[in-house]
Every structure is written in structure tokens, then in C-alpha cells.
Scaffold this motif. Structure first.
Motif, mmCIF file in Angstrom:
data_model
loop_
_atom_site.group_PDB
_atom_site.id
_atom_site.type_symbol
_atom_site.label_atom_id
_atom_site.label_comp_id
_atom_site.label_asym_id
_atom_site.label_seq_id
_atom_site.Cartn_x
_atom_site.Cartn_y
_atom_site.Cartn_z
ATOM 1 N N ARG A 1 62.573 49.566 33.780
ATOM 2 C CA ARG A 1 61.576 49.384 34.840
ATOM 3 C C ARG A 1 62.112 49.863 36.180
ATOM 4 O O ARG A 1 61.376 50.475 36.971
ATOM 5 C CB ARG A 1 61.152 47.916 34.919
ATOM 6 N N ARG A 2 63.369 49.594 36.460
ATOM 7 C CA ARG A 2 63.946 50.035 37.733
ATOM 8 C C ARG A 2 64.108 51.552 37.775
ATOM 9 O O ARG A 2 63.798 52.192 38.778
ATOM 10 C CB ARG A 2 65.296 49.349 37.964
ATOM 11 N N GLU B 1 58.645 48.044 38.774
ATOM 12 C CA GLU B 1 58.661 46.645 39.178
ATOM 13 C C GLU B 1 58.983 46.574 40.666
ATOM 14 O O GLU B 1 59.482 47.540 41.264
ATOM 15 C CB GLU B 1 59.666 45.830 38.367
ATOM 16 N N SER B 2 58.723 45.438 41.258
ATOM 17 C CA SER B 2 58.970 45.260 42.684
ATOM 18 C C SER B 2 60.461 45.129 42.954
ATOM 19 O O SER B 2 61.273 44.918 42.042
ATOM 20 C CB SER B 2 58.250 44.002 43.188
ATOM 21 N N LYS C 1 57.371 41.216 40.219
ATOM 22 C CA LYS C 1 56.056 41.814 40.027
ATOM 23 C C LYS C 1 56.201 43.130 39.280
ATOM 24 O O LYS C 1 57.027 43.965 39.624
ATOM 25 C CB LYS C 1 55.361 42.056 41.371
ATOM 26 N N ARG C 2 55.389 43.309 38.236
ATOM 27 C CA ARG C 2 55.368 44.561 37.510
ATOM 28 C C ARG C 2 54.359 45.496 38.158
ATOM 29 O O ARG C 2 53.305 45.074 38.626
ATOM 30 C CB ARG C 2 54.963 44.315 36.053
ATOM 31 N N PRO D 1 49.748 51.650 43.879
ATOM 32 C CA PRO D 1 50.307 52.680 44.764
ATOM 33 C C PRO D 1 51.823 52.821 44.668
ATOM 34 O O PRO D 1 52.373 53.881 44.976
ATOM 35 C CB PRO D 1 49.889 52.223 46.158
ATOM 36 N N LEU D 2 52.544 51.779 44.234
ATOM 37 C CA LEU D 2 54.001 51.865 44.121
ATOM 38 C C LEU D 2 54.473 52.191 42.705
ATOM 39 O O LEU D 2 55.671 52.311 42.472
ATOM 40 C CB LEU D 2 54.647 50.554 44.572
ATOM 41 N N TYR D 3 53.540 52.333 41.767
ATOM 42 C CA TYR D 3 53.912 52.641 40.385
ATOM 43 C C TYR D 3 54.603 53.998 40.335
ATOM 44 O O TYR D 3 54.040 55.020 40.697
ATOM 45 C CB TYR D 3 52.666 52.641 39.500
#
Length: 279
Positions: free
Chosen positions: A47-48, A53-54, A59-60, A66-68
Motif C-alpha cells: 500500500r505504501r 493508504e494515508s 485510511k485506505r 484524489p490521493l490514490y
């Protein structure tokens, strides 16, 4: 992962980098620890690496957010996914890797359910009453509606010592006219020789996994424990990296890239041979 007070998005994306660092310059960002917090799980590494993820990890991000897979967020994440304390990977190699992974035209991501990555598990079994080191290689495969880990290969020294195919003058052979004798001279391979593997094709490769499972079913081999786990990735075009877990104080800990190699033609095959034959 420690939950920290949420801050506005602008602050998250404007984390101060150490001098000389930027989007393509791996290193440890100078922040309050959110980016540099330990990557505790392999799934979190995925994920990183992909920016899914945040920063706080609470948060996923999914497609449409917009941050995906945001390019700048990915750059900051990947910068702290290297072992910066013991790894011998030089900064220029890291920089080139980041440049290609974060390409604006052709960004590259890693995928849990795709091929070209596998696990290496160092374990201990008992074989005929003696403790032996065993290396298991596992891969992900589809199963039903989901996926599963399966044992793909095994490295077990007692088996490797059994199959030592002779070469040159020491190698026995069946005469090319053996068929005219009804292959009666197979006695040489099956009765008179202690190296029957000498009579197999040049490309013959013993199926150690089948032997291992057979001995286990017989009760000759019994599982004891797991000593270590690492992962090998070939999912990024023309790159190989190794993922290891580091348990130590500080932020540069958890699942981190410990080895990184730029691949030339033929290098992948050489690395795979080294991985499978080094034990």
C-alpha cells in the motif's frame, strides 16, 4: 501503527525533506514520524509503495480518491521503504529506481495477486532424527474465488548431496547401439551403478519438492519451526529488489528493501539460479 493527530492535507503533502532530498532522492524525510513510522506488514508495504493508504496508515485510498497512487505521495513513501542503515545499495541506484517507478508517463506499481514475486522461508525440519535447515519457496496462485500461498520449490541439502551427476570420463553412459541389445545393458544404470542419474538427459533436474513431500508422507521429515522470511520481487520492469524485515529502534524499521539491482538481459535468470542454488 501509532495514531497521530490529523492535519490538513496541505500540511501532509508539504513534509519537509532533509537537505538534498527531493521526489527522486531516497532518504528519510524530516517529519514528525508519520511517513517514517515502521512498515509493520507486507501488505502495508504494498500500500505504501503504491500510495494506497494515508500517511498515518488509518485510511485506505481507492481508485477515484484524489490521493490514490498520487505521484508525490508515492515518492515520499518509497523514500522511507529502503533499509538505510545496513544496505549497500548506493543512492544513485535508488534515484534511478525511483525515477522509473514514478515516471509521469509510465508509472509502475507492485501487485499482491500478480506473478513475479515470491517468498523465501528459512525453516527447520527433523530428518531421520536430525535437525536440518530447509528453504521453502512459496508463490501466490488463484484458488476458487480467491488466492492461496503454495510451496513451489524446496532446497534441502541432504537431497542435493544425493544427486551429484558425474561429468566427463567419470560419467557412465549407454552405448548408442543399446537398442540392438534390447537395452539389456540398462543393468549398468540400475544395478551396477550408484549414480543412476548419470544416465539421464543433460537438462535433467531432480524434483526435490516431490522427494521432500514423499519423505514427509513416510514420516521421515517433520516440521519444527520457521527462522526467517524474505521476499523477492521482479514486478518492476528491469529491476529486482529483496524485501526483508528489520526489528530495531528508530524509524528505519519493519519491512524494507534491502537489496536493489538494475537488470540487464539474462540477469533475472542468473539471480534466480543464485537464489535457488545458494544454500
Amino acid at each position: 501503527m501509532r495514531k497521530l493527530i490529523l492535519v490538513v492535507l496541505v500540511t501532509i503533502l508539504s513534509v519537509e525533506l532533509a537537505p538534498g532530498q527531493g521526489l527522486y532522492s531516497p532518504g528519510q524525510p524530516k517529519d514528525d514520524g508519520r511517513f517514517a513510522a515502521s512498515t509493520k506488514q507486507v501488505n502495508q508495504f504494498f500500500r505504501r509503495f503504491n500510495a494506497e493508504e494515508s500517511v498515518e496508515g488509518d485510511k485506505r485510498y481507492y481508485e477515484g480518491d484524489p490521493l490514490y497512487r498520487d505521484r508525490e505521495l508515492r515518492g515520499k513513501f518509497i523514500s522511507i521503504l529502503f533499509d538505510n542503515e545496513t544496505s549497500s545499495v548506493d543512492s544513485e541506484t535508488k534515484k534511478q529506481f525511483l525515477s522509473e517507478v514514478l515516471s509521469e508517463n509510465y508509472p509502475q506499481f507492485i501487485h499482491f495477486h500478480r506473478e513475479n514475486w515470491f517468498a523465501e522461508v528459512s525453516s527447520v525440519f527433523t530428518y531421520k532424527g536430525k535437525r536440518e535447515n530447509v528453504t521453502l519457496f512459496l508463490k501466490i496462485q488463484p484458488e476458487g474465488l480467491g488466492y492461496e500461498w503454495v510451496i513451489d520449490k524446496v532446497v534441502f541439502k541432504p537431497f542435493k548431496d544425493i544427486f551429484k551427476k558425474p561429468e566427463g570420463d567419470a560419467k557412465g553412459f549407454l552405448h548408442p547401439l543399446s537398442h540392438e541389445l534390447g537395452f539389456m545393458n540398462l543393468r549398468k544404470a540400475f544395478q551396477d551403478s550408484d549414480t543412476p542419474e548419470a544416465y539421464t538427459p543433460k537438462e535433467y533436474d531432480p524434483d526435490y519438492l516431490t522427494l521432500f513431500l514423499y519423505e514427509m508422507k513416510k514420516g521421515s521429515i517433520k516440521f519444527e519451526t520457521i527462522n526467517d522470511v524474505k521476499f523477492h520481487f521482479f514486478q518492476i520492469n528491469n529491476w529486482y529488489f529483496e524485501l526483508n524485515q528489520f526489528n530495531r529502534p528508530g524509524f528505519n524499521t519493519g519491512w524494507l528493501i534491502s537489496n536493489l539491482v538494475k537488470l540487464n538481459p539474462g540477469d533475472k535468470e542468473s539471480i534466480l539460479r543464485y537464489i535457488y542454488d545458494q544454500k
